[in-house]
Design a protein around this motif. Structure first.
Motif, PDB file in Angstrom:
ATOM      1  N   VAL A 249      46.507  41.849  50.761  1.00  0.00           N
ATOM      2  CA  VAL A 249      46.424  42.432  49.428  1.00  0.00           C
ATOM      3  C   VAL A 249      47.710  42.203  48.633  1.00  0.00           C
ATOM      4  CG1 VAL A 249      46.265  44.632  48.185  1.00  0.00           C
ATOM      5  CG2 VAL A 249      44.706  44.154  50.075  1.00  0.00           C
ATOM      6  N   GLN A 250      48.838  42.143  49.319  1.00  0.00           N
ATOM      7  CA  GLN A 250      50.114  41.981  48.630  1.00  0.00           C
ATOM      8  C   GLN A 250      50.267  40.601  48.004  1.00  0.00           C
ATOM      9  OE1 GLN A 250      49.667  43.091  51.654  1.00  0.00           O
ATOM     10  NE2 GLN A 250      50.607  45.117  51.856  1.00  0.00           N
ATOM     11  N   ARG A 251      49.434  39.645  48.394  1.00  0.00           N
ATOM     12  CA  ARG A 251      49.584  38.277  47.913  1.00  0.00           C
ATOM     13  C   ARG A 251      48.533  37.957  46.850  1.00  0.00           C
ATOM     14  NH1 ARG A 251      50.263  34.398  53.031  1.00  0.00           N
ATOM     15  NH2 ARG A 251      50.896  33.011  51.335  1.00  0.00           N
ATOM     16  N   ASP A 252      48.636  36.768  46.267  1.00  0.00           N
ATOM     17  CA  ASP A 252      47.690  36.341  45.238  1.00  0.00           C
ATOM     18  C   ASP A 252      46.268  36.322  45.804  1.00  0.00           C
ATOM     19  OD1 ASP A 252      47.242  34.896  42.522  1.00  0.00           O
ATOM     20  OD2 ASP A 252      46.269  33.602  44.002  1.00  0.00           O
TER      21      ASP A 252
ATOM     22  N   HIS B 213      38.546  44.300  48.742  1.00  0.00           N
ATOM     23  CA  HIS B 213      39.864  43.670  48.807  1.00  0.00           C
ATOM     24  C   HIS B 213      40.451  43.508  47.407  1.00  0.00           C
ATOM     25  CE1 HIS B 213      42.573  41.758  51.700  1.00  0.00           C
ATOM     26  NE2 HIS B 213      42.825  40.827  50.811  1.00  0.00           N
ATOM     27  N   LEU B 214      39.626  43.057  46.476  1.00  0.00           N
ATOM     28  CA  LEU B 214      40.096  42.877  45.101  1.00  0.00           C
ATOM     29  C   LEU B 214      40.441  44.216  44.461  1.00  0.00           C
ATOM     30  CD1 LEU B 214      37.578  40.144  43.874  1.00  0.00           C
ATOM     31  CD2 LEU B 214      40.006  39.835  44.386  1.00  0.00           C
TER      32      LEU B 214
ATOM     33  N   MET C 152      44.633  48.376  42.816  1.00  0.00           N
ATOM     34  CA  MET C 152      45.287  49.661  43.072  1.00  0.00           C
ATOM     35  C   MET C 152      46.756  49.459  43.404  1.00  0.00           C
ATOM     36  SD  MET C 152      43.115  51.981  42.437  1.00  0.00           S
ATOM     37  CE  MET C 152      44.143  53.325  43.013  1.00  0.00           C
ATOM     38  N   LEU C 153      47.060  48.440  44.180  1.00  0.00           N
ATOM     39  CA  LEU C 153      48.449  48.166  44.552  1.00  0.00           C
ATOM     40  C   LEU C 153      49.296  47.899  43.307  1.00  0.00           C
ATOM     41  CD1 LEU C 153      50.412  47.631  46.986  1.00  0.00           C
ATOM     42  CD2 LEU C 153      49.828  45.216  46.713  1.00  0.00           C
ATOM     43  N   VAL C 154      48.774  47.077  42.410  1.00  0.00           N
ATOM     44  CA  VAL C 154      49.505  46.751  41.191  1.00  0.00           C
ATOM     45  C   VAL C 154      49.593  47.975  40.282  1.00  0.00           C
ATOM     46  CG1 VAL C 154      49.536  45.293  39.141  1.00  0.00           C
ATOM     47  CG2 VAL C 154      48.842  44.322  41.339  1.00  0.00           C
TER      48      VAL C 154
END
Length: 291
Positions: free
Chosen positions: A140-143, A180-181, A186-188
Protein backbone atom coordinates in the motif's frame (compact mmCIF):
# COMPACT_ATOMS: atom_id res chain seq x y z
CA UNK A 1 -0.22 -14.13 -4.22
CA UNK A 2 -0.94 -17.51 -5.73
CA UNK A 3 -4.03 -18.53 -7.74
CA UNK A 4 -6.92 -19.82 -5.70
CA UNK A 5 -7.16 -23.02 -7.69
CA UNK A 6 -4.94 -25.03 -9.99
CA UNK A 7 -4.86 -24.32 -13.73
CA UNK A 8 -6.41 -26.79 -16.16
CA UNK A 9 -4.67 -30.02 -16.86
CA UNK A 10 -1.75 -29.81 -19.21
CA UNK A 11 -2.75 -30.46 -22.80
CA UNK A 12 -2.42 -34.11 -23.65
CA UNK A 13 0.98 -35.32 -24.70
CA UNK A 14 1.45 -35.77 -28.41
CA UNK A 15 0.82 -39.35 -29.51
CA UNK A 16 3.81 -39.60 -31.84
CA UNK A 17 6.41 -39.26 -29.09
CA UNK A 18 9.88 -39.81 -30.47
CA UNK A 19 12.16 -42.24 -28.67
CA UNK A 20 15.17 -40.03 -29.30
CA UNK A 21 14.48 -37.96 -26.19
CA UNK A 22 15.83 -34.45 -25.86
CA UNK A 23 15.77 -31.90 -28.62
CA UNK A 24 18.71 -29.94 -29.88
CA UNK A 25 17.47 -26.88 -27.92
CA UNK A 26 17.43 -28.98 -24.76
CA UNK A 27 20.89 -30.31 -25.40
CA UNK A 28 22.23 -26.80 -25.79
CA UNK A 29 20.77 -25.87 -22.42
CA UNK A 30 22.03 -28.93 -20.61
CA UNK A 31 25.30 -29.74 -22.22
CA UNK A 32 27.12 -26.53 -22.99
CA UNK A 33 30.03 -26.42 -25.34
CA UNK A 34 31.46 -29.79 -24.37
CA UNK A 35 28.84 -31.89 -26.13
CA UNK A 36 30.34 -31.60 -29.56
CA UNK A 37 33.93 -31.23 -30.63
CA UNK A 38 34.38 -28.99 -33.61
CA UNK A 39 34.62 -31.05 -36.74
CA UNK A 40 33.92 -34.40 -34.99
CA UNK A 41 30.25 -34.67 -35.84
CA UNK A 42 27.23 -32.72 -36.93
CA UNK A 43 24.60 -31.65 -34.43
CA UNK A 44 21.71 -34.08 -34.25
CA UNK A 45 18.78 -33.32 -36.53
CA UNK A 46 16.07 -31.03 -35.20
CA UNK A 47 13.45 -32.98 -33.29
CA UNK A 48 9.91 -33.02 -34.69
CA UNK A 49 7.37 -30.59 -33.17
CA UNK A 50 5.50 -33.25 -31.21
CA UNK A 51 8.74 -34.22 -29.48
CA UNK A 52 9.53 -30.64 -28.56
CA UNK A 53 6.02 -30.17 -27.23
CA UNK A 54 6.13 -33.36 -25.17
CA UNK A 55 9.52 -32.43 -23.75
CA UNK A 56 8.10 -29.08 -22.69
CA UNK A 57 5.12 -30.72 -20.97
CA UNK A 58 7.42 -33.19 -19.22
CA UNK A 59 9.59 -30.31 -18.03
CA UNK A 60 6.54 -28.52 -16.63
CA UNK A 61 5.40 -31.63 -14.80
CA UNK A 62 8.82 -32.00 -13.18
CA UNK A 63 9.13 -28.30 -12.23
CA UNK A 64 11.87 -27.56 -14.76
CA UNK A 65 10.24 -24.35 -15.88
CA UNK A 66 13.22 -22.77 -17.62
CA UNK A 67 13.66 -25.85 -19.76
CA UNK A 68 9.92 -25.94 -20.50
CA UNK A 69 9.85 -22.37 -21.77
CA UNK A 70 12.91 -23.06 -23.94
CA UNK A 71 11.26 -26.12 -25.52
CA UNK A 72 8.02 -24.28 -26.27
CA UNK A 73 9.91 -21.31 -27.72
CA UNK A 74 12.07 -23.58 -29.89
CA UNK A 75 8.94 -25.25 -31.24
CA UNK A 76 7.44 -21.91 -32.23
CA UNK A 77 10.64 -20.68 -33.83
CA UNK A 78 11.30 -23.81 -35.86
CA UNK A 79 7.75 -24.94 -36.68
CA UNK A 80 5.62 -21.77 -36.90
CA UNK A 81 2.85 -23.53 -38.82
CA UNK A 82 2.66 -26.63 -36.65
CA UNK A 83 -0.59 -27.63 -35.01
CA UNK A 84 1.26 -27.57 -31.68
CA UNK A 85 2.07 -23.86 -31.81
CA UNK A 86 -1.08 -22.58 -30.12
CA UNK A 87 -0.69 -24.86 -27.12
CA UNK A 88 3.03 -24.12 -27.02
CA UNK A 89 2.32 -20.39 -26.81
CA UNK A 90 -0.09 -20.87 -23.94
CA UNK A 91 2.19 -23.27 -22.07
CA UNK A 92 5.18 -21.00 -22.53
CA UNK A 93 3.18 -18.21 -20.90
CA UNK A 94 2.36 -20.55 -18.03
CA UNK A 95 6.02 -21.55 -17.69
CA UNK A 96 7.05 -17.88 -17.45
CA UNK A 97 4.33 -17.31 -14.85
CA UNK A 98 5.73 -20.15 -12.74
CA UNK A 99 9.17 -18.53 -12.95
CA UNK A 100 7.71 -15.18 -11.75
CA UNK A 101 8.64 -13.69 -15.12
CA UNK A 102 5.37 -11.81 -15.37
CA UNK A 103 6.14 -9.36 -18.22
CA UNK A 104 7.35 -12.24 -20.39
CA UNK A 105 4.26 -14.25 -19.49
CA UNK A 106 1.92 -11.38 -20.38
CA UNK A 107 3.71 -10.87 -23.70
CA UNK A 108 3.34 -14.54 -24.57
CA UNK A 109 -0.31 -14.67 -23.51
CA UNK A 110 -1.08 -11.53 -25.50
CA UNK A 111 0.44 -13.23 -28.55
CA UNK A 112 -1.72 -16.30 -27.97
CA UNK A 113 -4.90 -14.23 -27.58
CA UNK A 114 -4.12 -12.13 -30.65
CA UNK A 115 -3.61 -15.18 -32.85
CA UNK A 116 -6.27 -17.43 -31.30
CA UNK A 117 -9.08 -15.20 -29.95
CA UNK A 118 -11.74 -17.92 -30.29
CA UNK A 119 -9.69 -20.71 -28.72
CA UNK A 120 -11.35 -22.90 -26.10
CA UNK A 121 -8.42 -21.93 -23.86
CA UNK A 122 -9.02 -18.17 -24.22
CA UNK A 123 -10.77 -17.95 -20.82
CA UNK A 124 -7.77 -19.50 -19.10
CA UNK A 125 -5.36 -17.28 -21.04
CA UNK A 126 -7.21 -14.13 -19.95
CA UNK A 127 -7.32 -15.40 -16.36
CA UNK A 128 -3.61 -16.28 -16.31
CA UNK A 129 -2.81 -12.88 -17.80
CA UNK A 130 -4.80 -11.21 -15.03
CA UNK A 131 -2.92 -13.26 -12.43
CA UNK A 132 0.36 -11.95 -13.80
CA UNK A 133 -0.76 -8.42 -12.98
CA UNK A 134 -2.28 -9.47 -9.67
CA UNK A 135 0.96 -11.07 -8.50
CA UNK A 136 2.77 -7.76 -9.04
CA UNK A 137 0.55 -5.68 -6.76
CA UNK A 138 2.77 -3.55 -4.58
CA UNK A 139 2.41 -2.77 -0.90
CA UNK A 140 0.00 0.00 0.00
CA UNK A 141 2.89 2.37 0.70
CA UNK A 142 4.02 2.18 -2.93
CA UNK A 143 2.52 3.31 -6.24
CA UNK A 144 -0.69 1.42 -7.06
CA UNK A 145 -0.64 1.54 -10.86
CA UNK A 146 -0.07 -2.21 -10.83
CA UNK A 147 -3.22 -2.68 -8.76
CA UNK A 148 -5.22 -0.67 -11.29
CA UNK A 149 -3.87 -2.82 -14.13
CA UNK A 150 -4.70 -6.00 -12.20
CA UNK A 151 -8.21 -4.70 -11.51
CA UNK A 152 -8.79 -3.96 -15.21
CA UNK A 153 -7.50 -7.37 -16.28
CA UNK A 154 -9.61 -9.20 -13.70
CA UNK A 155 -12.72 -7.28 -14.69
CA UNK A 156 -12.11 -8.30 -18.29
CA UNK A 157 -12.19 -11.95 -17.22
CA UNK A 158 -15.51 -11.42 -15.43
CA UNK A 159 -17.09 -9.53 -18.32
CA UNK A 160 -15.94 -11.95 -21.02
CA UNK A 161 -16.48 -15.25 -19.20
CA UNK A 162 -19.07 -14.55 -16.47
CA UNK A 163 -20.22 -18.13 -15.95
CA UNK A 164 -16.78 -19.69 -15.49
CA UNK A 165 -14.77 -20.65 -12.44
CA UNK A 166 -12.18 -18.16 -13.64
CA UNK A 167 -14.73 -15.34 -13.34
CA UNK A 168 -15.71 -16.40 -9.83
CA UNK A 169 -12.12 -16.39 -8.65
CA UNK A 170 -11.43 -13.13 -10.51
CA UNK A 171 -14.33 -11.47 -8.68
CA UNK A 172 -12.79 -12.37 -5.33
CA UNK A 173 -9.51 -10.86 -6.43
CA UNK A 174 -11.32 -7.74 -7.69
CA UNK A 175 -12.67 -7.21 -4.18
CA UNK A 176 -9.14 -7.52 -2.80
CA UNK A 177 -7.81 -5.04 -5.37
CA UNK A 178 -10.50 -2.52 -4.47
CA UNK A 179 -9.74 -2.93 -0.78
CA UNK A 180 -6.06 -2.38 -1.58
CA UNK A 181 -6.79 0.82 -3.49
CA UNK A 182 -9.02 2.07 -0.68
CA UNK A 183 -6.22 1.35 1.78
CA UNK A 184 -3.90 3.51 -0.30
CA UNK A 185 -6.39 6.38 -0.22
CA UNK A 186 -6.67 6.07 3.55
CA UNK A 187 -2.89 6.06 3.96
CA UNK A 188 -2.54 9.26 1.95
CA UNK A 189 -5.53 10.85 3.65
CA UNK A 190 -4.10 10.20 7.11
CA UNK A 191 -0.80 11.70 6.02
CA UNK A 192 -2.49 14.89 4.81
CA UNK A 193 -4.55 15.09 7.98
CA UNK A 194 -1.43 14.80 10.13
CA UNK A 195 0.06 17.68 8.12
CA UNK A 196 -3.12 19.73 8.77
CA UNK A 197 -3.82 19.73 5.03
CA UNK A 198 -7.48 19.10 5.69
CA UNK A 199 -8.83 19.83 2.22
CA UNK A 200 -6.52 17.23 0.65
CA UNK A 201 -7.38 14.70 3.37
CA UNK A 202 -11.08 15.37 2.83
CA UNK A 203 -10.80 14.48 -0.86
CA UNK A 204 -9.14 11.15 -0.05
CA UNK A 205 -11.67 10.13 2.58
CA UNK A 206 -14.59 11.15 0.37
CA UNK A 207 -13.25 9.05 -2.46
CA UNK A 208 -13.16 5.97 -0.22
CA UNK A 209 -16.79 6.52 0.78
CA UNK A 210 -17.93 7.25 -2.77
CA UNK A 211 -15.88 4.81 -4.86
CA UNK A 212 -15.08 1.95 -2.48
CA UNK A 213 -18.32 1.51 -0.56
CA UNK A 214 -17.96 -2.28 -0.30
CA UNK A 215 -14.53 -2.22 1.34
CA UNK A 216 -13.63 -2.51 5.01
CA UNK A 217 -12.17 1.01 4.99
CA UNK A 218 -15.48 2.86 4.82
CA UNK A 219 -16.15 3.06 8.60
CA UNK A 220 -12.76 4.62 9.26
CA UNK A 221 -13.15 6.97 6.29
CA UNK A 222 -16.45 8.24 7.72
CA UNK A 223 -14.89 8.72 11.16
CA UNK A 224 -12.00 10.61 9.62
CA UNK A 225 -14.48 12.80 7.77
CA UNK A 226 -16.01 13.72 11.12
CA UNK A 227 -12.54 14.69 12.39
CA UNK A 228 -11.71 16.76 9.34
CA UNK A 229 -15.07 18.52 9.17
CA UNK A 230 -14.75 19.47 12.82
CA UNK A 231 -11.22 20.76 12.23
CA UNK A 232 -12.53 22.89 9.36
CA UNK A 233 -15.42 24.16 11.46
CA UNK A 234 -18.00 22.45 9.24
CA UNK A 235 -20.25 21.31 12.07
CA UNK A 236 -23.30 20.34 10.02
CA UNK A 237 -21.19 18.23 7.66
CA UNK A 238 -19.49 16.56 10.63
CA UNK A 239 -22.86 15.70 12.13
CA UNK A 240 -24.16 14.28 8.84
CA UNK A 241 -21.05 12.12 8.37
CA UNK A 242 -21.44 10.88 11.96
CA UNK A 243 -25.11 10.08 11.33
CA UNK A 244 -24.23 8.01 8.25
CA UNK A 245 -21.56 6.17 10.21
CA UNK A 246 -23.94 5.51 13.12
CA UNK A 247 -26.71 4.32 10.79
CA UNK A 248 -24.51 1.86 8.92
CA UNK A 249 -21.98 0.80 11.55
CA UNK A 250 -23.44 1.48 15.01
CA UNK A 251 -21.28 -1.22 16.63
CA UNK A 252 -18.03 -0.13 14.98
CA UNK A 253 -15.18 1.24 17.05
CA UNK A 254 -14.97 4.02 14.47
CA UNK A 255 -18.45 5.19 15.36
CA UNK A 256 -17.43 5.15 19.00
CA UNK A 257 -14.59 7.55 18.16
CA UNK A 258 -16.84 9.76 16.02
CA UNK A 259 -19.56 9.85 18.66
CA UNK A 260 -17.03 10.99 21.27
CA UNK A 261 -15.80 13.75 18.94
CA UNK A 262 -19.34 14.91 18.20
CA UNK A 263 -20.20 14.92 21.88
CA UNK A 264 -17.10 17.00 22.65
CA UNK A 265 -18.25 19.47 20.00
CA UNK A 266 -21.75 19.54 21.57
CA UNK A 267 -23.29 18.03 18.46
CA UNK A 268 -24.94 15.07 20.17
CA UNK A 269 -28.65 15.41 20.85
CA UNK A 270 -31.61 13.18 21.54
CA UNK A 271 -31.81 12.15 17.87
CA UNK A 272 -28.17 11.05 17.64
CA UNK A 273 -27.63 7.30 17.37
CA UNK A 274 -25.69 6.07 20.38
CA UNK A 275 -22.95 3.46 19.83
CA UNK A 276 -24.18 -0.10 20.24
CA UNK A 277 -22.57 -3.48 20.69
CA UNK A 278 -21.11 -5.32 17.68
CA UNK A 279 -23.63 -6.17 15.00
CA UNK A 280 -23.44 -6.77 11.25
CA UNK A 281 -23.36 -3.58 9.24
CA UNK A 282 -26.35 -2.89 7.04
CA UNK A 283 -26.24 -1.85 3.43
CA UNK A 284 -26.04 1.91 3.25
CA UNK A 285 -29.02 3.86 2.03
CA UNK A 286 -27.57 7.20 3.01
CA UNK A 287 -23.95 7.49 1.97
CA UNK A 288 -24.80 10.30 -0.44
CA UNK A 289 -26.10 12.46 2.40
CA UNK A 290 -22.64 13.73 3.22
CA UNK A 291 -21.94 15.07 -0.27
Amino acid sequence: MSPAFSPPRFPRRATALSARGLTFATLLLLGGCGLFKKGDQKPPPLAPPETMYNNGIDALRTNRYLLASAEFEALQQNYPYSGYVANAQLMEGYAYYLQDKYPEAVQQLDRFLLLHPTSNDAAYAFYLRALCYYEQIAEVQRDQQGTVEALDALQEVVSRFPQTAYARDAQLKIDLCRDHLAGKEMLVGRFYEQQNNYEAALNRYQRVVQDFQTTNHVPEALQRLVEVYLALGLRDEAKRAGSVLGYNYPGSKWYGYAYADLRSAHLVDAHTQAPTGPRPGVVSRALNLIF
